[in-house]
Design a protein around this motif. Structure first.
Motif, mmCIF file in Angstrom:
data_model
loop_
_atom_site.group_PDB
_atom_site.id
_atom_site.type_symbol
_atom_site.label_atom_id
_atom_site.label_comp_id
_atom_site.label_asym_id
_atom_site.label_seq_id
_atom_site.Cartn_x
_atom_site.Cartn_y
_atom_site.Cartn_z
ATOM 1 N N LYS A 1 -24.177 85.779 98.636
ATOM 2 C CA LYS A 1 -22.721 85.978 98.544
ATOM 3 C C LYS A 1 -22.047 84.924 97.680
ATOM 4 N N ASP A 2 -22.691 84.611 96.521
ATOM 5 C CA ASP A 2 -22.126 83.641 95.593
ATOM 6 C C ASP A 2 -21.633 84.280 94.296
ATOM 7 N N GLY A 3 -21.578 85.622 94.266
ATOM 8 C CA GLY A 3 -21.030 86.320 93.103
ATOM 9 C C GLY A 3 -21.988 86.478 91.944
ATOM 10 N N ARG A 4 -23.267 86.242 92.187
ATOM 11 C CA ARG A 4 -24.287 86.367 91.150
ATOM 12 C C ARG A 4 -25.614 86.688 91.813
ATOM 13 N N VAL A 5 -26.593 87.085 91.004
ATOM 14 C CA VAL A 5 -27.882 87.515 91.537
ATOM 15 C C VAL A 5 -28.964 86.561 91.055
ATOM 16 N N SER A 6 -29.646 85.930 92.009
ATOM 17 C CA SER A 6 -30.753 85.035 91.659
ATOM 18 C C SER A 6 -31.988 85.873 91.348
ATOM 19 N N TYR A 7 -32.995 85.252 90.756
ATOM 20 C CA TYR A 7 -34.237 85.979 90.489
ATOM 21 C C TYR A 7 -34.859 86.465 91.799
ATOM 22 N N THR A 8 -34.852 85.637 92.834
ATOM 23 C CA THR A 8 -35.432 86.036 94.115
ATOM 24 C C THR A 8 -34.731 87.273 94.666
ATOM 25 N N LEU B 1 -23.692 94.657 92.667
ATOM 26 C CA LEU B 1 -23.650 93.198 92.786
ATOM 27 C C LEU B 1 -23.547 92.787 94.248
ATOM 28 N N VAL B 2 -22.676 93.436 94.989
ATOM 29 C CA VAL B 2 -22.517 93.108 96.403
ATOM 30 C C VAL B 2 -23.822 93.352 97.166
#
Length: 172
Positions: A58-65, A51-52
């Motif tokens: 650095k918002d604690g989640r993974v975007s599609y991009t 995840l990191v």
């Protein structure tokens, strides 16, 4: 008359399939599921590390991009494919088929797990008049890295090479 729909990248299919809350982001639990389907079994520490590494914002989640950039780097040979509707359906069925035989959910099918898969494939291939090799020969045809296990990537690549999943190389 059916309207034209542009091809969809495999990375987009994977991302959307695991974005279970349709938020447009992969949270930790969704990331764990998608990594498993990509053949990467992770423990909690590895999952947080993934995840990191993926979370550039650095918002604690993974975007599609963010996911697509990583996926392209890691899986260029599969992400380079675009799939039409029928091909998407076949790919999703292939993933479910793979997961069914991956009894220990390791992200790989070992020789013991492969034996019942081989029996099923052998019956289906014989029904259409195809020649069928021995269990060892068929396992070797899937297992490109020679570790006596079949990863999901090896399985999908075998299906593409066999013409079971239609693939069109992206124009560059």
């Amino acid at each position: 008359m059916a309207s034209y729909r542009p091809p969809i990248l495999v990375s987009r299919i994977k991302f959307d399939n695991y974005d279970s809350d349709h938020s447009g982001y992969l949270e930790l639990n969704e990331l764990k599921d998608i990594l498993y389907d990509l053949g990467m079994r992770t423990g909690d520490a590895d999952l947080v590390g993934a995840l990191v590494a993926l979370d550039k914002a650095k918002d604690g989640r993974v975007s599609y991009t963010e996911f697509k950039e990583w996926y392209r780097e890691r899986e260029k040979r599969i992400d380079a494919l675009t799939l039409r509707d029928e091909c998407q359906r076949v790919l999703l069925q292939a993933i479910q088929f793979f997961k069914y035989y991956d009894k220990d959910q390791s992200g790989q099918i070992d020789r013991e797990e492969f034996a019942p898969m081989y029996d099923r494939l052998k019956r289906e291939w014989k029904a259409i008049g195809a020649e069928v090799g021995t269990l060892d020969e068929v396992l070797k045809s899937f297992d490109k890295n020679g570790d006596d296990k079949i990863s999901l990537e090896e399985f999908v690549q075998w299906l593409v090479n066999a013409g079971s999943i239609c693939a069109v190389t992206k124009a560059t």
